[in-house]
Design a protein around this motif. Structure first.
Motif, PDB file in Angstrom:
ATOM      1  N   HIS A  33      -4.180 -10.334  -2.994  1.00 44.63           N
ATOM      2  CA  HIS A  33      -3.605  -9.987  -1.692  1.00 44.63           C
ATOM      3  C   HIS A  33      -3.475  -8.469  -1.530  1.00 44.63           C
ATOM      4  N   PHE A  34      -3.161  -7.788  -2.621  1.00 44.80           N
ATOM      5  CA  PHE A  34      -3.030  -6.325  -2.547  1.00 44.80           C
ATOM      6  C   PHE A  34      -4.369  -5.673  -2.231  1.00 44.80           C
ATOM      7  N   SER A  35      -5.476  -6.278  -2.680  1.00 41.30           N
ATOM      8  CA  SER A  35      -6.793  -5.689  -2.427  1.00 41.30           C
ATOM      9  C   SER A  35      -7.127  -5.686  -0.941  1.00 41.30           C
ATOM     10  N   TYR A  36      -6.470  -6.562  -0.148  1.00 40.93           N
ATOM     11  CA  TYR A  36      -6.696  -6.605   1.290  1.00 40.93           C
ATOM     12  C   TYR A  36      -5.582  -5.935   2.087  1.00 40.93           C
ATOM     13  N   ASP A  37      -4.370  -5.949   1.538  1.00 39.43           N
ATOM     14  CA  ASP A  37      -3.219  -5.382   2.253  1.00 39.43           C
ATOM     15  C   ASP A  37      -2.320  -4.675   1.242  1.00 39.43           C
ATOM     16  N   SER A  38      -2.415  -3.365   1.160  1.00 39.95           N
ATOM     17  CA  SER A  38      -1.683  -2.605   0.148  1.00 39.95           C
ATOM     18  C   SER A  38      -0.202  -2.458   0.471  1.00 39.95           C
ATOM     19  N   SER A  39       0.226  -3.006   1.626  1.00 36.22           N
ATOM     20  CA  SER A  39       1.651  -2.947   1.968  1.00 36.22           C
ATOM     21  C   SER A  39       2.388  -4.183   1.482  1.00 36.22           C
ATOM     22  N   TYR A  40       1.661  -5.094   0.818  1.00 38.28           N
ATOM     23  CA  TYR A  40       2.248  -6.389   0.461  1.00 38.28           C
ATOM     24  C   TYR A  40       1.804  -6.816  -0.929  1.00 38.28           C
ATOM     25  N   VAL A  41       2.782  -7.226  -1.742  1.00 40.27           N
ATOM     26  CA  VAL A  41       2.494  -7.816  -3.047  1.00 40.27           C
ATOM     27  C   VAL A  41       3.114  -9.195  -3.066  1.00 40.27           C
ATOM     28  N   TRP A  42       2.286 -10.203  -3.242  1.00 41.02           N
ATOM     29  CA  TRP A  42       2.731 -11.596  -3.181  1.00 41.02           C
ATOM     30  C   TRP A  42       3.830 -11.867  -4.207  1.00 41.02           C
ATOM     31  N   GLY A  43       4.976 -12.388  -3.742  1.00 37.84           N
ATOM     32  CA  GLY A  43       6.065 -12.779  -4.639  1.00 37.84           C
ATOM     33  C   GLY A  43       6.932 -11.641  -5.143  1.00 37.84           C
ATOM     34  N   LEU A  44       6.674 -10.408  -4.683  1.00 38.14           N
ATOM     35  CA  LEU A  44       7.429  -9.262  -5.206  1.00 38.14           C
ATOM     36  C   LEU A  44       8.908  -9.350  -4.843  1.00 38.14           C
ATOM     37  N   PHE A  45       9.220  -9.807  -3.631  1.00 43.75           N
ATOM     38  CA  PHE A  45      10.622  -9.919  -3.211  1.00 43.75           C
ATOM     39  C   PHE A  45      11.376 -10.883  -4.134  1.00 43.75           C
ATOM     40  N   CYS A  46      10.792 -12.054  -4.405  1.00 45.65           N
ATOM     41  CA  CYS A  46      11.445 -13.049  -5.276  1.00 45.65           C
ATOM     42  C   CYS A  46      11.586 -12.507  -6.694  1.00 45.65           C
TER      43      CYS A  46
ATOM     44  N   LYS B 231      -8.604   9.170  -6.187  1.00 49.59           N
ATOM     45  CA  LYS B 231      -9.489  10.097  -5.453  1.00 49.59           C
ATOM     46  C   LYS B 231     -10.731   9.381  -4.935  1.00 49.59           C
ATOM     47  N   HIS B 232     -11.101   8.269  -5.583  1.00 51.07           N
ATOM     48  CA  HIS B 232     -12.288   7.522  -5.172  1.00 51.07           C
ATOM     49  C   HIS B 232     -12.004   6.551  -4.026  1.00 51.07           C
ATOM     50  N   GLY B 233     -10.725   6.366  -3.681  1.00 54.51           N
ATOM     51  CA  GLY B 233     -10.384   5.483  -2.572  1.00 54.51           C
ATOM     52  C   GLY B 233      -9.543   4.278  -2.949  1.00 54.51           C
ATOM     53  N   PRO B 234      -9.947   3.462  -3.954  1.00 56.16           N
ATOM     54  CA  PRO B 234      -9.150   2.276  -4.313  1.00 56.16           C
ATOM     55  C   PRO B 234      -7.749   2.642  -4.787  1.00 56.16           C
ATOM     56  N   LYS B 235      -6.830   1.718  -4.606  1.00 54.81           N
ATOM     57  CA  LYS B 235      -5.452   1.895  -5.055  1.00 54.81           C
ATOM     58  C   LYS B 235      -5.220   1.091  -6.328  1.00 54.81           C
ATOM     59  N   ILE B 236      -4.487   1.673  -7.274  1.00 57.43           N
ATOM     60  CA  ILE B 236      -4.173   0.990  -8.529  1.00 57.43           C
ATOM     61  C   ILE B 236      -2.718   0.526  -8.466  1.00 57.43           C
ATOM     62  N   LEU B 237      -2.525  -0.784  -8.465  1.00 56.42           N
ATOM     63  CA  LEU B 237      -1.200  -1.383  -8.311  1.00 56.42           C
ATOM     64  C   LEU B 237      -0.424  -1.350  -9.628  1.00 56.42           C
ATOM     65  N   TYR B 238       0.859  -0.980  -9.552  1.00 61.14           N
ATOM     66  CA  TYR B 238       1.720  -1.109 -10.728  1.00 61.14           C
ATOM     67  C   TYR B 238       3.098  -1.674 -10.344  1.00 61.14           C
ATOM     68  N   SER B 239       3.078  -2.638  -9.411  1.00 63.70           N
ATOM     69  CA  SER B 239       4.271  -3.397  -9.046  1.00 63.70           C
ATOM     70  C   SER B 239       4.099  -4.847  -9.477  1.00 63.70           C
ATOM     71  N   GLY B 240       5.219  -5.596  -9.520  1.00 61.97           N
ATOM     72  CA  GLY B 240       5.153  -7.000  -9.883  1.00 61.97           C
ATOM     73  C   GLY B 240       4.635  -7.192 -11.296  1.00 61.97           C
ATOM     74  N   CYS B 241       3.768  -8.181 -11.471  1.00 65.70           N
ATOM     75  CA  CYS B 241       3.206  -8.456 -12.797  1.00 65.70           C
ATOM     76  C   CYS B 241       2.427  -7.276 -13.342  1.00 65.70           C
ATOM     77  N   TRP B 242       1.797  -6.530 -12.447  1.00 67.98           N
ATOM     78  CA  TRP B 242       0.918  -5.438 -12.871  1.00 67.98           C
ATOM     79  C   TRP B 242       1.694  -4.183 -13.259  1.00 67.98           C
ATOM     80  N   GLY B 243       2.999  -4.227 -13.105  1.00 68.61           N
ATOM     81  CA  GLY B 243       3.831  -3.150 -13.612  1.00 68.61           C
ATOM     82  C   GLY B 243       4.398  -3.459 -14.990  1.00 68.61           C
ATOM     83  N   ILE B 244       4.202  -4.701 -15.466  1.00 63.65           N
ATOM     84  CA  ILE B 244       4.689  -5.107 -16.780  1.00 63.65           C
ATOM     85  C   ILE B 244       3.641  -4.829 -17.844  1.00 63.65           C
TER      86      ILE B 244
END
Length: 362
Positions: A240-253, A276-289
């Motif tokens: 979901h983050f790959s399509y919408d970087s303002s939202y991480v599924w289940g992060l609120f819970c 710098k290349h454009g993509p965003k690297i997520l470090y919230s939710g599971c990907w921050g663990i």
């Protein structure tokens, strides 16, 4: 990458989505997601497993039913034929690609390019079902609780894979890997014949030696359930983050439970590094663990499957040994690719998320 939603009513096997993917050489492919439909008509339901699916009528008027232990009875023959078939398909695909000037070289090594690719799942479940019937035949109509639980969780895993087929299309495997012998041989041979190793082993041993204590069974079930949930949640968050970087599924819970259990206050907005290349690297939710929490979940549920086979032999545990080594190599390889691609941005990410699979362990 572009995604479009298309309704189709001309086939019972067609789920109403198609995804266009930008592949390595800037070619666009449209992928119709039919996994759920195909899997549902390929895999028997619980009632036909017990009775056998009707396939005709005998001369005496009785119903002729499909024997689900057929695959287990002819396991060696199926294995040999599957190996032969995989090589025929791989060679045929390579020749066709050469003729159409569409062969994509990865390296300067022809055999390496011929090998590269990845694998799939349906025959795995069919073999599991066949091994249940085989154990019942071998041991006077009895089968173990372990073989049933393992098969249920593996059916859940494969069903989940096809239900979220769209999310699979944004993974490294689809976007970067090639359709070579590894994929063809993996689909037809390795995945079904090796991934079913737990049920194959159990089908050859008496259910009487597979009795598990209640506490041990609960522990195994916890591993299977938590591993599966972690695998699915991590993959959904990334997709979901790959399509919408303002939202991480289940992060609120996730943040709510952290606050209730540990008094930790976390921001509900996704945290990421804009590269710098454009993509965003997520470090919230599971990907921050940890960096590959989806693979961590896969490892945990696989440990649960193996433990359900008890400790009478090491053979069921070859699966988790293989999986762990494979994932460690895969993570190292992916890490090297990301270092080359993102440079200092990837270094900043690894400084934030230091653990690869298990926090404070690895």
């Amino acid at each position: 990458m572009k995604q479009e939603w298309i309704y189709s009513s001309n086939s019972m096997l067609t789920v109403n989505i198609a995804v266009e993917l930008k592949i390595r050489l800037n070619c666009t492919m449209k992928w119709r997601c039919v996994g759920v439909g195909v899997f549902s008509v390929t895999t028997p339901t619980p009632s036909p497993i017990a009775l056998g699916t009707p396939v005709g009528v005998n001369q005496d008027g009785s119903i002729k039913r499909l024997d689900y232990k057929l695959s287990a009875d002819n396991f060696t023959l199926l294995l040999v034929e599957s190996n032969i078939l995989s090589f025929i398909i791989a060679i045929g695909v390579s020749i066709l690609a050469y003729q159409q000037n569409n062969y994509q070289f990865i390296s300067q090594n022809l055999m390496y390019d011929f090998w590269m690719g990845r694998s799939g799942l349906m025959l795995w479940i069919l073999l599991n079902i066949s091994f249940i019937k085989k154990q019942k035949q071998n041991f006077d109509g009895h089968y173990s609780l372990s073989i049933i639980i393992i098969t249920i969780f593996q059916i859940l895993f494969v069903t989940d894979y096809y239900y979220f087929e769209e999310a699979i299309l944004t993974t490294w495997d689809i976007m970067e890997e090639k359709f070579g012998l590894m994929m063809i041989w993996g689909d037809i041979v390795f995945v079904p014949f090796f991934f079913s190793i737990q049920t194959h082993y159990l089908s050859l041993h008496s259910p009487s030696i597979q009795t598990l204590s209640t506490s041990y069974l609960v522990f195994c079930l916890c591993l299977c359930i938590s591993g599966f949930l972690l695998f699915r949640i991590a993959n959904l968050q990334k997709h979901h983050f790959s399509y919408d970087s303002s939202y991480v599924w289940g992060l609120f819970c996730y943040n709510y439970f952290l606050k209730q259990l540990f008094g930790m206050n976390r921001c509900n907005l996704p945290k990421y590094i804009q590269t710098k290349h454009g993509p965003k690297i997520l470090y919230s939710g599971c990907w921050g663990i940890a960096r590959r929490m989806n693979l961590t979940g896969d490892i945990l549920q696989s440990i649960g499957w193996c433990l359900l086979c008890s400790f009478n032999h090491f053979i069921p545990y070859t699966y988790i040994i293989y999986l762990t080594v494979c994932f460690m190599h895969r993570e190292r390889r992916d890490n090297e690719v990301c270092q080359r691609k993102f440079g200092s941005d990837w270094k900043a990410y690894t400084n934030i998320v230091q653990w690869r699979f298990f926090p404070n362990i690895y």
